[in-house]
Every structure is written in structure tokens, then in C-alpha cells.
Design a protein around this motif. Structure first.
Motif, PDB file in Angstrom:
ATOM      1  N   SER A 256       5.585  -2.063   9.322  1.00 51.00           N
ATOM      2  CA  SER A 256       5.559  -0.749   9.950  1.00 51.00           C
ATOM      3  C   SER A 256       6.060   0.324   9.005  1.00 51.00           C
ATOM      4  CB  SER A 256       6.410  -0.756  11.227  1.00 51.00           C
ATOM      5  OG  SER A 256       6.479   0.531  11.786  1.00 51.00           O
ATOM      6  N   ALA A 257       7.170   0.035   8.326  1.00 52.24           N
ATOM      7  CA  ALA A 257       7.747   1.028   7.411  1.00 52.24           C
ATOM      8  C   ALA A 257       6.812   1.275   6.245  1.00 52.24           C
ATOM      9  CB  ALA A 257       9.108   0.538   6.910  1.00 52.24           C
ATOM     10  N   ASN A 258       6.213   0.201   5.716  1.00 56.82           N
ATOM     11  CA  ASN A 258       5.304   0.366   4.586  1.00 56.82           C
ATOM     12  C   ASN A 258       4.054   1.129   4.966  1.00 56.82           C
ATOM     13  OD1 ASN A 258       6.753  -0.828   2.548  1.00 56.82           O
ATOM     14  ND2 ASN A 258       5.984  -2.871   2.978  1.00 56.82           N
ATOM     15  N   THR A 259       3.528   0.839   6.150  1.00 50.67           N
ATOM     16  CA  THR A 259       2.321   1.518   6.591  1.00 50.67           C
ATOM     17  C   THR A 259       2.559   3.016   6.690  1.00 50.67           C
ATOM     18  OG1 THR A 259       1.600  -0.433   7.815  1.00 50.67           O
ATOM     19  CG2 THR A 259       0.583   1.652   8.402  1.00 50.67           C
ATOM     20  N   LEU A 260       3.693   3.397   7.257  1.00 55.33           N
ATOM     21  CA  LEU A 260       4.007   4.819   7.384  1.00 55.33           C
ATOM     22  C   LEU A 260       4.212   5.456   6.019  1.00 55.33           C
ATOM     23  CD1 LEU A 260       6.419   4.759  10.455  1.00 55.33           C
ATOM     24  CD2 LEU A 260       4.058   5.549  10.396  1.00 55.33           C
TER      25      LEU A 260
ATOM     26  N   PRO B 254      -0.929   4.852  11.523  1.00 57.76           N
ATOM     27  CA  PRO B 254      -0.400   3.489  11.525  1.00 57.76           C
ATOM     28  C   PRO B 254      -1.459   2.435  11.245  1.00 57.76           C
ATOM     29  CG  PRO B 254      -0.667   4.274  13.767  1.00 57.76           C
ATOM     30  CD  PRO B 254      -0.971   5.447  12.868  1.00 57.76           C
ATOM     31  N   ASN B 255      -2.731   2.848  11.230  1.00 57.60           N
ATOM     32  CA  ASN B 255      -3.813   1.884  11.011  1.00 57.60           C
ATOM     33  C   ASN B 255      -4.196   1.763   9.531  1.00 57.60           C
ATOM     34  OD1 ASN B 255      -4.212   1.286  13.814  1.00 57.60           O
ATOM     35  ND2 ASN B 255      -5.220   3.290  14.025  1.00 57.60           N
ATOM     36  N   LYS B 256      -3.661   2.640   8.714  1.00 51.25           N
ATOM     37  CA  LYS B 256      -3.976   2.579   7.292  1.00 51.25           C
ATOM     38  C   LYS B 256      -3.154   1.491   6.625  1.00 51.25           C
ATOM     39  CE  LYS B 256      -4.373   5.326   3.084  1.00 51.25           C
ATOM     40  NZ  LYS B 256      -4.209   6.666   2.472  1.00 51.25           N
ATOM     41  N   LYS B 257      -3.828   0.558   5.968  1.00 49.64           N
ATOM     42  CA  LYS B 257      -3.158  -0.608   5.390  1.00 49.64           C
ATOM     43  C   LYS B 257      -2.357  -0.227   4.158  1.00 49.64           C
ATOM     44  CE  LYS B 257      -4.104  -5.300   3.726  1.00 49.64           C
ATOM     45  NZ  LYS B 257      -3.093  -5.929   4.592  1.00 49.64           N
ATOM     46  N   VAL B 258      -1.142  -0.751   4.077  1.00 48.34           N
ATOM     47  CA  VAL B 258      -0.292  -0.516   2.919  1.00 48.34           C
ATOM     48  C   VAL B 258      -0.879  -1.247   1.709  1.00 48.34           C
ATOM     49  CG1 VAL B 258       1.175  -2.488   3.435  1.00 48.34           C
ATOM     50  CG2 VAL B 258       2.079  -0.631   2.071  1.00 48.34           C
ATOM     51  N   THR B 259      -0.747  -0.674   0.525  1.00 48.94           N
ATOM     52  CA  THR B 259      -1.283  -1.283  -0.690  1.00 48.94           C
ATOM     53  C   THR B 259      -0.195  -2.044  -1.439  1.00 48.94           C
ATOM     54  OG1 THR B 259      -0.807   0.621  -2.104  1.00 48.94           O
ATOM     55  CG2 THR B 259      -2.904   0.630  -0.895  1.00 48.94           C
ATOM     56  N   VAL B 260      -0.638  -2.919  -2.333  1.00 41.69           N
ATOM     57  CA  VAL B 260       0.296  -3.672  -3.161  1.00 41.69           C
ATOM     58  C   VAL B 260       1.145  -2.728  -4.009  1.00 41.69           C
ATOM     59  CG1 VAL B 260       0.482  -5.252  -5.124  1.00 41.69           C
ATOM     60  CG2 VAL B 260      -1.105  -5.768  -3.260  1.00 41.69           C
ATOM     61  N   ASP B 261       0.491  -1.730  -4.611  1.00 43.52           N
ATOM     62  CA  ASP B 261       1.222  -0.791  -5.463  1.00 43.52           C
ATOM     63  C   ASP B 261       2.293  -0.036  -4.686  1.00 43.52           C
ATOM     64  OD1 ASP B 261      -0.111  -1.466  -7.740  1.00 43.52           O
ATOM     65  OD2 ASP B 261      -1.576   0.168  -7.625  1.00 43.52           O
ATOM     66  N   THR B 262       1.972   0.328  -3.454  1.00 47.00           N
ATOM     67  CA  THR B 262       2.957   1.039  -2.633  1.00 47.00           C
ATOM     68  C   THR B 262       4.172   0.153  -2.372  1.00 47.00           C
ATOM     69  OG1 THR B 262       1.290   2.394  -1.526  1.00 47.00           O
ATOM     70  CG2 THR B 262       3.401   2.126  -0.403  1.00 47.00           C
ATOM     71  N   ILE B 263       3.924  -1.097  -2.051  1.00 48.64           N
ATOM     72  CA  ILE B 263       5.032  -2.027  -1.805  1.00 48.64           C
ATOM     73  C   ILE B 263       5.894  -2.167  -3.061  1.00 48.64           C
ATOM     74  CG2 ILE B 263       5.639  -4.414  -1.259  1.00 48.64           C
ATOM     75  CD1 ILE B 263       3.080  -4.558   0.422  1.00 48.64           C
ATOM     76  N   LYS B 264       5.254  -2.389  -4.201  1.00 42.81           N
ATOM     77  CA  LYS B 264       6.003  -2.576  -5.438  1.00 42.81           C
ATOM     78  C   LYS B 264       6.747  -1.310  -5.838  1.00 42.81           C
ATOM     79  CE  LYS B 264       3.743  -4.829  -8.696  1.00 42.81           C
ATOM     80  NZ  LYS B 264       2.634  -5.272  -9.569  1.00 42.81           N
ATOM     81  N   ASN B 265       6.124  -0.157  -5.645  1.00 34.08           N
ATOM     82  CA  ASN B 265       6.762   1.104  -6.021  1.00 34.08           C
ATOM     83  C   ASN B 265       8.011   1.389  -5.190  1.00 34.08           C
ATOM     84  OD1 ASN B 265       4.875   1.631  -8.012  1.00 34.08           O
ATOM     85  ND2 ASN B 265       3.589   2.907  -6.695  1.00 34.08           N
ATOM     86  N   ARG B 266       8.012   0.890  -3.964  1.00 35.32           N
ATOM     87  CA  ARG B 266       9.160   1.141  -3.092  1.00 35.32           C
ATOM     88  C   ARG B 266      10.412   0.411  -3.574  1.00 35.32           C
ATOM     89  NH1 ARG B 266       8.743  -0.789   1.960  1.00 35.32           N
ATOM     90  NH2 ARG B 266      10.032   0.813   2.917  1.00 35.32           N
ATOM     91  N   TYR B 267      10.229  -0.571  -4.448  1.00 33.58           N
ATOM     92  CA  TYR B 267      11.373  -1.320  -4.969  1.00 33.58           C
ATOM     93  C   TYR B 267      11.839  -0.803  -6.335  1.00 33.58           C
ATOM     94  CZ  TYR B 267      10.883  -4.667  -1.215  1.00 33.58           C
ATOM     95  OH  TYR B 267      10.839  -5.237   0.040  1.00 33.58           O
TER      96      TYR B 267
END
Length: 234
Positions: free
Chosen positions: A104-108, A115-128
Motif C-alpha cells: 500500500s505504501a509503495n503503491t501510493l 491505488p491501482n497503479k503498480k509499484v515498480t522495482v526501481d521505486t522500491i529500491k529507491n525508497r531504501y
């Protein structure tokens, strides 16, 4: 990834105090009384890590004012009551909760208010990125404090006319630096495993996290090899 640990402490002391190869040899074959409360206080200071918003965490976890969570030398979460929780065990037992919260947090974060837009790999990695960077800063600060303590002890012994034993300094502060390295490894693995769990909960392969680990290990190996060349002369 930027460098996490700079293995310059031992080289600094060895090169300042005497012949590297001899020091390395005697420090390995003889044990010295290196107990020091000030050094212990430096290496025992806990790290706190700022994990991405939405990360599932145990109830009652100890946090700083900015929300950074406390971890011990093993990388375990520290709770307010003084007990600890192993992150991997927590993530395994709370996989559904973690999936709901993190996804949920990543999608936002990636899709704004959709909320229906899928989170990307790059977004997940960038958040760290900031989490890893902050950990680096804490590790460097602790090693810097160790360097300062080593210089202070060395200077005081000279001022007091005491005999300088390079092997003693090598053993004492290399052991201390090793303790900081071990603690940093554990903290890195906590963040790294959380990243992998985040990828998994968003239906991505955890292999996307592997470049972080590879870079971290390569940097450490390179720095350690350079240090040993300075210390042993080989």
C-alpha cells in the motif's frame, strides 16, 4: 552504492607506530590486555535505521524522534521493554501484514493517489537509498570516533613518556574496528532482508536486491586487501 566502511583505522595506527609486518605478526601470536571502557562505549552504541514508510514492524519497537528503529549488534529490533525480535522471524510470521502495509505504501509512493497503479522495482529500491546512506553515516561516525580515541590514547602515552607498543594498538583497535564491521554487517542485512521482503510482497524476484549485496561485499574486500598490503608490506 556508496562505501559503507573505511578500513583505515588500523593502517593509520600501524604506520604511525612502527613496522607493519612485525606488528601484524606479534599481534597475532600474543594476546594483550586491551580492555577499555571508552572503546566499549563506542562499539556498543546501537544503530537506528529509518526504514521506508509502511514497513511492517513489531508492536512496541523502540524508535528515535524521526521514526528510526533501534537495532542491536545482531541486527535485531529492540523493543521498549528491552527484549529483541529477529527481523527475519518477524517478517516470516507476519508476511500477510507486511504485504498489505508495504504494498500500500509503495503503491501510493509510486502512483500518487491511484491505488491501482503498480509499484515498480526501481521505486522500491529507491525508497531504501536513504536508509543505506544513513547507515553508512552512522558507521563512519563510529569509526571516526574510534580513530579519535586511538589518537588520544597514543598522544597521551607519548606525553607521559610511556613505551609505545604497536602490536597492542593493532590488536586493540583492529578488534574494535572488527566489532563495528560486524555490527554494520548485521544492520546492513536487516535493511537488505527488508528490501527483499518488500520486493517479494510486491510480486517481484528478490534477485533485484542482489546488486546491493554484491557492491557492499566487493567494497569491503577491496578495502581490506588494500589495508593488509599497508600493514604487512605484502
Amino acid at each position: 552504492m556508496r562505501k559503507f566502511i573505511k578500513f583505515s583505522l588500523v593502517a593509520l595506527l600501524v604506520l604511525a607506530a612502527g613496522t607493519g609486518a612485525a606488528i601484524y605478526y606479534f599481534a597475532k601470536v600474543k594476546n594483550y590486555d586491551v580492555a577499555d571502557q571508552k572503546v566499549d562505549e563506542i562499539i556498543e552504541k546501537q544503530y537506528s535505521i529509518k526504514l521506508p514508510d509502511g514497513t511492517s514492524l513489531p508492536e512496541g519497537i523502540k524508535k528515535d524522534a524521526d521514526g528510526s528503529v533501534w537495532i542491536d549488534k545482531n541486527g535485531h529490533y529492540i523493543l521498549e521493554n528491552g527484549s529483541t525480535v529477529a527481523p527475519e522471524k518477524w517478517m516470516t510470521e507476519n508476511s500477510q501484514l507486511g504485504n498489505s502495509g508495504i504494498a500500500s505504501a509503495n503503491t501510493l509512493a509510486d502512483g500518487g493517489n491511484d491505488p491501482n497503479k503498480k509499484v515498480t522495482v526501481d521505486t522500491i529500491k529507491n525508497r531504501y537509498a536513504s536508509t543505506f546512506s544513513n547507515l553508512q553515516g552512522q558507521a563512519e561516525n563510529q569509526l571516526g570516533t574510534l580513530v579519535g580515541q586511538a589518537k588520544k590514547e597514543y598522544t597521551q602515552k607519548l606525553a607521559n613518556g610511556e613505551k609505545i607498543n604497536p602490536a597492542y594498538f593493532y590488536q586493540k583497535y583492529s578488534n574494535a574496528a572488527d566489532a563495528v564491521e560486524s555490527k554494520t554487517d548485521a544492520a546492513f542485512n536487516t535493511v537488505y532482508n527488508t528490501l527483499k521482503n518488500d520486493l517479494k510482497n510486491n510480486n517481484y524476484s528478490t534477485s533485484h536486491a542482489e546488486p546491493f549485496k554484491t557492491s557492499y561485499e566487493n567494497v569491503k574486500a577491496q578495502q581490506r586487501n588494500e589495508l593488509m598490503k599497508k600493514v604487512t608490506g605484502r
